[in-house]
Design a protein around this motif. Structure first.
Motif, mmCIF file in Angstrom:
data_model
loop_
_atom_site.group_PDB
_atom_site.id
_atom_site.type_symbol
_atom_site.label_atom_id
_atom_site.label_comp_id
_atom_site.label_asym_id
_atom_site.label_seq_id
_atom_site.Cartn_x
_atom_site.Cartn_y
_atom_site.Cartn_z
ATOM 1 N N GLU A 169 -11.235 -2.688 -2.619
ATOM 2 C CA GLU A 169 -10.633 -3.056 -3.796
ATOM 3 C C GLU A 169 -10.023 -5.123 -3.736
ATOM 4 O OE1 GLU A 169 -8.010 -0.062 -6.671
ATOM 5 O OE2 GLU A 169 -6.650 -1.384 -5.127
ATOM 6 N N GLN A 170 -10.239 -5.956 -4.004
ATOM 7 C CA GLN A 170 -9.905 -7.290 -3.739
ATOM 8 C C GLN A 170 -8.630 -7.247 -2.637
ATOM 9 O OE1 GLN A 170 -12.457 -9.317 -3.332
ATOM 10 N NE2 GLN A 170 -10.656 -11.350 -2.611
ATOM 11 N N SER A 171 -7.789 -6.776 -3.921
ATOM 12 C CA SER A 171 -6.791 -6.838 -2.887
ATOM 13 C C SER A 171 -5.955 -6.305 -1.456
ATOM 14 C CB SER A 171 -5.504 -6.483 -3.761
ATOM 15 O OG SER A 171 -5.890 -4.624 -4.111
ATOM 16 N N CYS A 172 -6.703 -5.776 -1.314
ATOM 17 C CA CYS A 172 -6.847 -5.380 0.325
ATOM 18 C C CYS A 172 -7.240 -6.307 1.481
ATOM 19 C CB CYS A 172 -7.625 -3.669 0.339
ATOM 20 S SG CYS A 172 -7.331 -2.327 -0.219
ATOM 21 N N ILE A 173 -8.444 -7.345 0.754
ATOM 22 C CA ILE A 173 -8.862 -8.250 1.319
ATOM 23 C C ILE A 173 -7.839 -9.351 1.402
ATOM 24 C CG2 ILE A 173 -10.439 -10.017 1.194
ATOM 25 C CD1 ILE A 173 -11.036 -7.400 1.662
ATOM 26 N N ASP A 174 -7.018 -9.852 0.168
ATOM 27 C CA ASP A 174 -5.867 -10.558 0.035
ATOM 28 C C ASP A 174 -4.490 -9.739 0.328
ATOM 29 O OD1 ASP A 174 -7.933 -12.050 -0.737
ATOM 30 O OD2 ASP A 174 -7.726 -11.748 -2.593
ATOM 31 N N PHE A 175 -4.725 -9.231 1.422
ATOM 32 C CA PHE A 175 -3.158 -8.475 1.369
ATOM 33 C C PHE A 175 -2.150 -9.170 1.449
ATOM 34 C CE2 PHE A 175 -5.290 -9.609 5.589
ATOM 35 C CZ PHE A 175 -3.631 -9.981 6.472
ATOM 36 N N HIS A 176 -2.379 -10.454 1.681
ATOM 37 C CA HIS A 176 -1.916 -11.609 2.562
ATOM 38 C C HIS A 176 -0.308 -11.819 0.955
ATOM 39 C CE1 HIS A 176 -4.916 -13.238 1.963
ATOM 40 N NE2 HIS A 176 -4.293 -14.386 1.170
ATOM 41 N N GLU A 177 -1.642 -12.076 -0.640
ATOM 42 C CA GLU A 177 -0.173 -11.854 -1.368
ATOM 43 C C GLU A 177 0.074 -10.809 -1.804
ATOM 44 O OE1 GLU A 177 -3.370 -13.484 -3.891
ATOM 45 O OE2 GLU A 177 -4.095 -15.546 -2.725
ATOM 46 N N THR A 178 0.397 -9.529 -1.181
ATOM 47 C CA THR A 178 1.093 -8.305 -1.527
ATOM 48 C C THR A 178 2.374 -8.875 -1.771
ATOM 49 O OG1 THR A 178 -1.174 -7.055 -1.382
ATOM 50 C CG2 THR A 178 0.878 -5.665 -1.754
ATOM 51 N N LYS A 222 -3.055 -14.861 6.372
ATOM 52 C CA LYS A 222 -4.308 -14.310 5.869
ATOM 53 C C LYS A 222 -5.035 -14.538 7.774
ATOM 54 C CE LYS A 222 -6.539 -17.622 2.581
ATOM 55 N NZ LYS A 222 -7.768 -18.115 1.980
ATOM 56 N N LEU A 223 -5.582 -13.287 7.602
ATOM 57 C CA LEU A 223 -5.732 -12.822 9.367
ATOM 58 C C LEU A 223 -6.546 -14.385 10.401
ATOM 59 C CD1 LEU A 223 -8.091 -9.740 8.495
ATOM 60 C CD2 LEU A 223 -5.888 -9.839 10.019
ATOM 61 N N TYR A 224 -6.692 -13.799 10.904
ATOM 62 C CA TYR A 224 -7.178 -14.799 12.120
ATOM 63 C C TYR A 224 -7.511 -14.555 13.392
ATOM 64 C CZ TYR A 224 -2.577 -15.325 14.675
ATOM 65 O OH TYR A 224 -1.975 -14.803 15.428
ATOM 66 N N LYS A 225 -8.832 -14.805 13.876
ATOM 67 C CA LYS A 225 -9.438 -14.584 15.441
ATOM 68 C C LYS A 225 -8.689 -15.514 16.886
ATOM 69 C CE LYS A 225 -13.482 -14.740 13.272
ATOM 70 N NZ LYS A 225 -15.217 -14.795 13.232
ATOM 71 N N GLY A 226 -8.457 -14.587 17.145
ATOM 72 C CA GLY A 226 -7.776 -14.532 19.078
ATOM 73 C C GLY A 226 -6.376 -14.781 18.869
ATOM 74 N N LEU A 235 -3.516 -1.361 3.183
ATOM 75 C CA LEU A 235 -3.247 -0.014 2.559
ATOM 76 C C LEU A 235 -2.491 0.037 1.548
ATOM 77 C CD1 LEU A 235 -4.356 2.583 5.417
ATOM 78 C CD2 LEU A 235 -5.671 2.231 4.259
ATOM 79 N N ALA A 236 -0.919 -0.749 1.425
ATOM 80 C CA ALA A 236 -0.334 -0.657 0.347
ATOM 81 C C ALA A 236 -0.841 -1.593 -0.366
ATOM 82 C CB ALA A 236 1.045 -0.951 1.076
ATOM 83 N N SER A 237 -2.012 -2.264 -0.645
ATOM 84 C CA SER A 237 -1.901 -3.191 -1.325
ATOM 85 C C SER A 237 -3.408 -2.703 -2.584
ATOM 86 C CB SER A 237 -3.035 -4.631 -0.679
ATOM 87 O OG SER A 237 -1.599 -5.487 0.187
ATOM 88 N N HIS A 238 -3.054 -1.539 -1.906
ATOM 89 C CA HIS A 238 -4.340 -0.906 -2.797
ATOM 90 C C HIS A 238 -4.522 0.132 -4.288
ATOM 91 C CE1 HIS A 238 -7.653 2.015 -3.764
ATOM 92 N NE2 HIS A 238 -8.051 1.057 -3.057
ATOM 93 N N SER A 239 -4.395 0.025 -5.332
ATOM 94 C CA SER A 239 -4.039 0.618 -6.256
ATOM 95 C C SER A 239 -3.625 1.752 -6.163
ATOM 96 C CB SER A 239 -4.774 0.414 -7.326
ATOM 97 O OG SER A 239 -5.697 0.688 -7.089
ATOM 98 N N GLN A 240 -3.931 2.576 -5.504
ATOM 99 C CA GLN A 240 -4.134 4.093 -5.176
ATOM 100 C C GLN A 240 -2.694 4.944 -4.155
ATOM 101 O OE1 GLN A 240 -5.033 6.520 -7.455
ATOM 102 N NE2 GLN A 240 -5.653 3.820 -8.200
ATOM 103 N N ILE A 241 -2.912 3.315 -3.246
ATOM 104 C CA ILE A 241 -1.963 3.551 -2.115
ATOM 105 C C ILE A 241 -0.633 3.605 -2.392
ATOM 106 C CG2 ILE A 241 -1.494 3.857 0.361
ATOM 107 C CD1 ILE A 241 -5.119 3.385 0.557
ATOM 108 N N TYR A 242 0.691 4.096 -1.460
ATOM 109 C CA TYR A 242 1.898 4.024 -1.769
ATOM 110 C C TYR A 242 2.415 3.349 0.045
ATOM 111 C CZ TYR A 242 6.916 3.877 -2.090
ATOM 112 O OH TYR A 242 8.300 3.135 -1.637
ATOM 113 N N GLY A 243 2.941 2.633 0.150
ATOM 114 C CA GLY A 243 3.277 2.305 1.940
ATOM 115 C C GLY A 243 4.704 2.738 1.463
ATOM 116 N N ALA A 244 4.915 3.785 2.473
ATOM 117 C CA ALA A 244 5.993 3.597 2.260
ATOM 118 C C ALA A 244 7.098 3.617 3.919
ATOM 119 C CB ALA A 244 6.129 6.119 2.835
ATOM 120 N N GLY A 245 6.294 3.276 4.908
ATOM 121 C CA GLY A 245 6.021 2.569 5.942
ATOM 122 C C GLY A 245 7.034 3.778 7.208
ATOM 123 N N GLU A 246 8.052 3.708 8.076
ATOM 124 C CA GLU A 246 7.698 4.395 9.325
ATOM 125 C C GLU A 246 9.361 5.360 8.320
ATOM 126 O OE1 GLU A 246 9.734 1.819 12.005
ATOM 127 O OE2 GLU A 246 7.588 0.828 12.497
#
Length: 602
Positions: A552-561, A576-580, A392-403
């Motif tokens: 937004e593509q940034s949400c798919i490529d979240f690992h680069e944020t 990147k996401l992985y199964k298992g 979510l925080a990788s989206h341009s409209q969302i700020y990730g504030a944490g816990e």
């Protein structure tokens, strides 16, 4: 994960103040025993003071001095008796009340200590040291706001009391009042540029507000002032870990261990950033530390977690499970956890929202729009909450504030069970939105990833209608196994360290989520971790649709944020996401059968 080191203003635990009056020894006699005390000749000071007390039993100053001697010798029971005798002979003796408080605190009698500090300041209103001691005791009892007030009172009386200012900063940082904490540490360092602990604590506060380079520079300054400051190297490593800078984190942990070779906590944290091979020289060394008889239970716990990770890396699953089990036994013992409080809380919450229509009839939240729309990301630990927030925080409209602790603190400030009132809901709303609106961020949405907020969903729905609630669901045994093998630095996960407690807590969590779904249909978006790993783009798109946002593509490529993730999932969100990943528990299936049965897993 991180440590805050608290500065101490003075070495001696008690204050000696000479006074003369009727039935007291001469000033020369008093000064002679004080001289022995100051010179460290404690046995001689004790004997000389005892002899004088026999001659002058009503001399409160002598009882006070012998109490100070006993305190320095570590005889806190004897010290407490002496200080009480000083008070009995002179009920208007503020130093004796303060000193008695110090002795009682050493004996674990915190509430009695606080009462004596209060008596000291009632007699001597400008007694800064008694306010400081009272603040420390209140802090240790978890009465944080009261502690803040007393630290501030100390500073009103003694503005140069750097111990109080440093401790206040540590507490403000813990309360997530980060800017205020930074201000306090900066003031300490302005007065004392060589205060290494303050640089370390400043680094911890700066990292919490995302001032990355300044935080790292502050940790570096701490080690410059104090080159053997292993804890500052450790804290720097922990922040680098949060930032996903794995190699640098490993180097900082290694430096902490070079300076402090028996730094058990650093060994545990190091396991999160390295993979062990069977010929790693650290392995026999960690085992040798664990074999020692002179280590604390706390160090033994950290070393068991470290060896659990070692054994896991080497494919030694029985050994890994045993080490994790041993570590958890010690952690539970330290926390003195019983499930009674959790059971009571779940029961009270359900009872308070059983008649939800009554609450809806008594309170309607104001209709004004949010300045920042909150997105509550809730669920069990290790279920994917950090990953979801990072997406979510990788989206341009969302700020990730944490816990954020804000919502739970707002609830606890007005509600302790029983009927929910309109006044309580309005106060919760005002407190939470005031905290959100103080945050200087441009994005219109802001995430709050305090997973425990699932307990307060009824309060969220009533006080903040229109807020988004994303509930992360993961296969129960996968989540529980991941919880069981990880160390949590806070005190709020006491259920995590015993398989029976964990199974009971998980079932209670699921029951409460079902309860909320029934009471507030449609208010909660359920987001499946396993479905996300199977079909990332589709599930991400549906999640953003719920929020009214485009993919937004940034949400798919979240690992680069690039952002700090201050949880044990920090490294996972960089990949990147992985199964298992939800099948890791199968390696330990033979040891988890009772938990599997408790969870109703196949």
């Amino acid at each position: 994960m991180h440590k805050s080191y608290v500065g101490r203003r003075r070495k001696n635990p008690a204050r000696i103040e000479m006074q003369e009056g009727n039935e007291t020894p001469t000033r020369d006699q008093i000064e002679s025993v004080v001289s022995l005390y100051n010179g460290g000749e404690l046995d001689a000071a004790h004997a000389a003071t005892t002899e004088l007390i026999e001659k002058f039993p009503a001399a409160s100053i002598l009882h006070n001095i012998r109490g100070a001697v006993n305190a320095r010798k570590g005889n806190h029971e004897g010290a407490a008796k002496d200080f009480q005798n000083a008070i009995d002979t002179n009920p208007a003796f503020p130093d004796a009340y303060n000193n008695l408080g110090v002795a009682l605190k050493k004996l674990g009698r915190q509430q009695e200590a606080i009462e004596n500090y209060r008596r000291a300041v009632s007699i001597k209103p400008d007694y800064a040291e008694a306010y400081f001691n009272m603040a420390n005791a209140l802090r240790d009892l978890g009465r944080q706001e009261d502690a803040v007030s007393n630290y501030k009172q100390t500073l009103r009386i003694a503005p140069k009391h750097n111990g109080a200012r440093n401790n206040l900063g540590v507490l403000l940082n813990k309360l997530q009042r980060y800017e205020e904490a930074v201000s306090q540490f900066s003031a300490v360092l302005l007065a004392n540029p060589n205060f290494a602990d303050a640089y370390n604590n400043l680094g911890l506060a700066l990292k919490n507000i995302g001032r990355e380079e300044e935080a790292l520079a502050s940790f570096a300054k701490a080690t410059e002032v104090k080159p053997d400051y292993a804890e500052a190297h450790y804290n720097k490593g922990s922040y680098l870990f949060d930032l996903g800078r794995r190699q640098e984190a490993e180097a900082s942990y290694a430096e902490a261990l070079r300076l402090k070779p028996d730094f058990a906590e650093a060994f545990r944290s190091l396991g999160a950033v390295k993979r062990y091979e069977k010929d790693d020289p650290q392995i026999p060394y960690i085992k040798s530390l664990l074999d020692r008889n002179d280590i604390s239970d706390n160090d033994r716990m950290h070393l068991n977690y470290a060896l659990g990770k070692v054994s896991e890396d080497l494919g030694q699953h029985r050994e890994a499970f045993t080490h994790y089990q041993n570590a958890n036994f010690l952690r539970k013992k330290f926390l003195n956890y019983t499930p009674d409080l959790e059971r009571r809380l779940f029961r009270m919450v359900r009872e308070s929202f059983e008649d939800v229509e009554r609450i809806k009839n008594i309170y309607r939240a104001p209709a004004e729009p949010f300045r920042k729309t909150p997105i509550f990301v809730v669920g069990m630990p290790r279920s994917g909450t950090s990953l979801t927030e990072h997406i979510l925080a990788s989206h341009s409209q969302i700020y990730g504030a944490g816990e954020l602790t804000t919502f739970g603190m707002a609830v606890n400030s007005v509600w302790s069970g029983g009927e929910v009132t309109a006044e309580q809901l309005q106060t919760i709303r005002e407190k939470y939105l005031a905290d959100m609106n103080r945050r200087d961020v441009a994005e219109p949405f802001i995430t709050d990833k305090m997973h425990l907020n699932y307990r307060w969903i009824g309060f969220i729905c009533m006080a903040l209608p229109g807020a988004k609630i994303v509930h992360i669901k993961r296969r129960s045994i996968a989540s529980c196994w991941s919880i069981f093998k990880y160390y949590f630095s806070d005190f709020g996960n006491g259920y995590a360290y015993d398989l029976d407690d964990l199974g009971e807590y998980y079932a209670s969590y699921m029951d409460l989520m079902k309860f909320w779904e029934e009471r507030f249909p449609g208010a909660i978006y359920n987001f499946s971790y396993e479905s996300l790993t199977e079909n990332q783009e589709e599930e991400t798109r549906k999640l953003l649709d719920y929020l009214g946002l485009d993919l937004e593509q940034s949400c798919i490529d979240f690992h680069e944020t690039k952002r700090a993730v201050a949880t044990i999932s920090s490294m996972q969100v960089r990949r990147k996401l992985y199964k298992g990943s939800s099948e890791e528990w199968r390696k330990y299936e033979n040891f988890l059968k009772p938990l599997i049965a408790r969870l109703g897993e196949d």
